[in-house]
Design an enzyme around this catalytic site. Structure first.
Site, PDB file in Angstrom:
ATOM      1  CG  HIS A 123      95.390  15.018 116.561  1.00  0.00           C
ATOM      2  ND1 HIS A 123      95.334  13.919 117.399  1.00  0.00           N
ATOM      3  CD2 HIS A 123      95.432  14.515 115.295  1.00  0.00           C
ATOM      4  CE1 HIS A 123      95.353  12.818 116.684  1.00  0.00           C
ATOM      5  NE2 HIS A 123      95.421  13.142 115.398  1.00  0.00           N
ATOM      6  N   GLY A 124      94.122  16.198 119.857  1.00  0.00           N
ATOM      7  CA  GLY A 124      93.669  15.497 121.052  1.00  0.00           C
ATOM      8  C   GLY A 124      94.338  14.172 121.337  1.00  0.00           C
ATOM      9  CG  ASP A 125      95.366   9.821 120.752  1.00  0.00           C
ATOM     10  OD1 ASP A 125      96.203   9.841 121.675  1.00  0.00           O
ATOM     11  OD2 ASP A 125      94.962   8.766 120.228  1.00  0.00           O
ATOM     12  CG  LEU A 126     100.086  15.565 117.748  1.00  0.00           C
ATOM     13  CD1 LEU A 126      99.264  15.458 116.479  1.00  0.00           C
ATOM     14  CD2 LEU A 126     100.463  17.011 118.009  1.00  0.00           C
ATOM     15  CG  ASN A 130      96.908   8.826 116.105  1.00  0.00           C
ATOM     16  OD1 ASN A 130      96.640   7.792 115.492  1.00  0.00           O
ATOM     17  ND2 ASN A 130      96.343   9.126 117.265  1.00  0.00           N
TER      18      ASN A 130
END
Length: 238
Positions: A123-126, A130
């Site tokens: 995901h990269g921005d969990l 979000n």
């Protein structure tokens, strides 16, 4: 909900949302250039509010379960994704300029990236904002960055969220570190190493924006202390 992707990472994230096909993430009904028509979260629950009002551990477990769905093998060609080696590029010049904890983090990041394990779609921005309540569909992800790399990386952002007051509450860092590693089946030492690396990367981005990365550096120091890593002298003090 109609969203206009104004940055490249948002456009990449929209393509990843399409690839997930509503499995663990909000469903995308249409993607046309920068315009994304996607499923709207209609539930009333909030992981951020849960964390602030006594259900911090349960909120973390929910995020870890959501991450497991996102990381699962799909058996189809991957979309275009950003490797962690590229994602961390902003850290190198800051480490060269400031030294200290940034230099420690850069050394850790280079080693971790060189020997990545369990590589998955990230995901990269969990974080708490979000993963949203989609009612009968459960807790689903929005706004991914579209990264590819070691699975452990996707969990480190939880330690600096949902806000500074919660993240830096006495005892919270240790409790959440253990909980995340148990719930997601992670090696704790490696998790803490990725935490130092990412917290300093986030601090580098914040410095570039002209602000003080107080929270990020505090989290990095907590993780470094648990690892028994001492800070090096900064460039200015040498």
């Amino acid at each position: 909900m109609l969203k206009i992707a104004t940055a490249e990472e948002e456009r990449a994230g929209a393509k990843l949302m399409v690839w997930w096909e509503g499995d663990g993430a909000a469903e995308v009904y249409a993607l046309d250039g920068e315009a994304v028509l996607m499923e709207r979260a209609t539930g009333e629950r909030s992981l951020s509010e849960m964390a602030r009002k006594g259900a911090d551990d349960e909120a973390t477990r929910i995020i870890c379960r959501a991450a497991a769905e996102l990381h699962a093998e799909r058996g189809r060609p991957l979309p275009a994704l950003v490797p962690l080696s590229r994602w961390f590029e902003a850290l190198w010049p800051v480490a060269d300029e400031h030294g200290g904890l940034f230099e420690v983090a850069a050394d850790l990041a280079r080693r971790l990236i060189a020997e990545e394990r369990e590589q998955v779609v990230l995901h990269g921005d969990l974080h708490h904002g979000n993963i949203l309540d989609f009612g009968n569909r459960g807790w689903l992800a929005i706004d991914p960055k579209g990264l590819f790399g070691e699975r452990t990386f996707d969990f480190v952002n939880l330690l600096r969220n949902p806000d500074a007051e919660v993240a830096l509450e006495p005892g919270r860092f240790d409790r959440q570190s253990e909980l995340i590693c148990h719930a997601a089946n992670l090696d704790q030492a490696r998790f803490l190493e990725w935490t130092v690396a990412f917290a300093c990367l986030s601090a580098a981005w914040i410095l570039d924006g002209g602000d003080e990365p107080t929270l990020d550096l505090a989290v990095a120091r907590l993780a470094a202390a648990r690892l028994g890593i001492g800070e090096r002298k900064s460039r200015s003090s040498r």
